[in-house]
Scaffold this active site. Structure first.
Site, PDB file in Angstrom:
ATOM      1  N   LYS A  64     -48.449 -27.681  89.885  1.00  0.00           N
ATOM      2  CA  LYS A  64     -47.472 -26.386  90.656  1.00  0.00           C
ATOM      3  C   LYS A  64     -46.622 -26.503  91.415  1.00  0.00           C
ATOM      4  O   LYS A  64     -46.600 -27.770  92.358  1.00  0.00           O
ATOM      5  CB  LYS A  64     -48.519 -25.310  91.150  1.00  0.00           C
ATOM      6  CG  LYS A  64     -47.815 -24.002  91.583  1.00  0.00           C
ATOM      7  CD  LYS A  64     -47.401 -23.216  90.392  1.00  0.00           C
ATOM      8  CE  LYS A  64     -46.699 -22.055  91.176  1.00  0.00           C
ATOM      9  NZ  LYS A  64     -45.892 -21.207  90.032  1.00  0.00           N
ATOM     10  N   CYS A 147     -36.712 -21.193  90.106  1.00  0.00           N
ATOM     11  CA  CYS A 147     -37.626 -20.207  89.983  1.00  0.00           C
ATOM     12  C   CYS A 147     -37.244 -18.900  90.035  1.00  0.00           C
ATOM     13  O   CYS A 147     -36.297 -18.439  90.995  1.00  0.00           O
ATOM     14  CB  CYS A 147     -38.730 -20.090  91.191  1.00  0.00           C
ATOM     15  SG  CYS A 147     -39.810 -19.063  91.505  1.00  0.00           S
TER      16      CYS A 147
HETATM   17  O1  RRO Z   1     -44.351 -19.146  90.810  1.00  0.00           O
HETATM   18  C1  RRO Z   1     -43.688 -18.393  89.870  1.00  0.00           C
HETATM   19  O2  RRO Z   1     -43.545 -17.409  89.820  1.00  0.00           O
HETATM   20  C2  RRO Z   1     -42.822 -19.205  88.879  1.00  0.00           C
HETATM   21  C3  RRO Z   1     -42.306 -20.566  89.086  1.00  0.00           C
HETATM   22 BR1  RRO Z   1     -42.175 -21.256  90.887  1.00  0.00          BR
HETATM   23  C4  RRO Z   1     -41.147 -21.053  88.061  1.00  0.00           C
HETATM   24  O3  RRO Z   1     -40.431 -22.055  88.419  1.00  0.00           O
HETATM   25  N1  RRO Z   1     -41.326 -20.451  86.997  1.00  0.00           N
HETATM   26  C5  RRO Z   1     -41.779 -19.178  86.761  1.00  0.00           C
HETATM   27  O4  RRO Z   1     -41.944 -18.737  85.833  1.00  0.00           O
HETATM   28  N2  RRO Z   1     -42.796 -18.737  87.790  1.00  0.00           N
END
Ligand code: RRO
Length: 328
Positions: A64, A147
């Site tokens: 993650k 993100c």
């Molecule tokens: O954690 C998120 O909300 C998230 C991330 Br870091 C990302 O790079 N892409 C996404 O769709 N959600």
């Protein structure tokens, strides 16, 4: 060659098919036992999830995206799957980079590459994490510039100057191969500008694409969005984003002359979707929405299906397929 309903080669899945087709690939000198792996964010936040990826047929363990401090993420509901795909506004829930730095040696024991994804909340965060994560020696480090879900924080890679400045600062701190995860672009002018940034940035691979940011999915029976954060806006994934993902893989493959390996992410639901990503130029593919839906067993199914697609075309190897999209 047998052809199916739409005139494409018919992929018949034979027992043991996977065994006869080599689906391993190499990116930046790192060997992956399979071209399929998890997308960052899908079943990869906790130690248990990461170990399950290690035991699975995933070709790598992708963490993650991590931040400097541990985060609970955005309020729930923050993920919703529907027939065509998914929407998420997770908000970077993760254990914090120190915890992942400690986990990396354990994850490396599975004998497949470990990709550590870093996502700072400001530029200096990327540098702080890069120094320490690099010392933990993951096989690759992925710099997430895309993100879409942190309220008030624009996606870094939608500003080419910001992205270039960050890459210039972070690159010298990383001695393992460094990849960059970009958001989707929707105009050739934007592909061109970012390809130049990537070309100047000593980037070892690209991951294309992150979710299609700031979509809105509504539950019409209740007159409200299906997720809570940001007024219901979130990143779209799954089958519905495949054309956008393929176009971005293709655009960057061509602009960079095939010199920067690409991990294709977006809309990989079946083996044929992976085949299309490879045709566009992808070396490997990542799986998000269907991994969340099906669990880690999805990798075995996808390997079988992709092997059947390749066998129906020759057989043709992954390498002979890569980038070979024919244009009309
Ligand atoms: O954690 C998120 O909300 C998230 C991330 Br870091 C990302 O790079 N892409 C996404 O769709 N959600």
């Amino acid at each position: 060659m047998a052809t199916g309903r739409q005139g494409r080669p018919k992929a018949t899945i034979l027992p043991g098919e996977r065994m006869r087709m080599d689906l391993s690939i190499t990116i930046a000198g790192v060997k992956f036992p399979s071209c399929f792996m998890n997308a960052s964010g899908a079943l990869c936040m906790t130690r248990e999830e990461l170990l399950a990826l290690g035991r699975s047929r995933s070709g790598a363990i992708v963490t993650k995206s991590m931040t400097v401090e541990p985060r609970d993420g955005n309020p729930e509901p923050r993920y919703y799957g529907f027939p065509g795909g998914s929407i998420n506004s997770m908000g970077l829930p993760n254990l914090g980079y120190r915890a992942y730095a400690e986990l990396i040696p354990e994850l490396k024991q599975f004998g497949k590459p470990v990709i550590a994804s870093i996502a700072g909340l400001c530029e200096d965060d990327f540098l702080t994490m890069a120094r320490v994560i690099n010392q933990a020696r993951p096989d690759l480090i992925e710099v997430n510039l895309s993100c879409p879900n942190i309220p008030g924080k624009p996606q870094i890679a939608y500003d080419a100057a910001d992205a270039e400045r960050l890459l210039k600062r972070v690159r010298p701190l990383i001695t393992v191969p460094m990849g960059v995860k970009l958001p989707p672009y929707f105009d050739p002018a934007h592909h061109a500008v970012m390809a130049e940034v990537i070309g100047r940035g000593h980037v070892d691979y690209l991951n294309l694409i992150n979710s299609v940011g700031n979509g809105l999915v509504i539950d019409p029976t209740r007159d409200r969005p299906v997720i809570k954060p940001k007024g219901g806006f979130g990143g779209l994934g799954g089958a519905l984003i495949k054309p956008v993902a393929l176009a971005n893989v293709r655009a960057f493959w061509k602009l960079l002359g095939g010199r920067v390996p690409i991990i294709g992410t977006g809309g990989v639901v079946q083996g044929l979707d992976a085949y299309e990503h490879v045709l566009c130029g992808a070396s490997a593919v990542q799986v998000g929405t269907v991994l969340v839906e099906e669990g880690v067993g999805v990798f075995e199914r996808l390997e079988r299906e992709l092997a059947a697609e390749l066998n129906a075309r020759g057989p043709r190897s992954l390498e002979a397929t890569r980038g070979k999209l024919q244009e009309l």
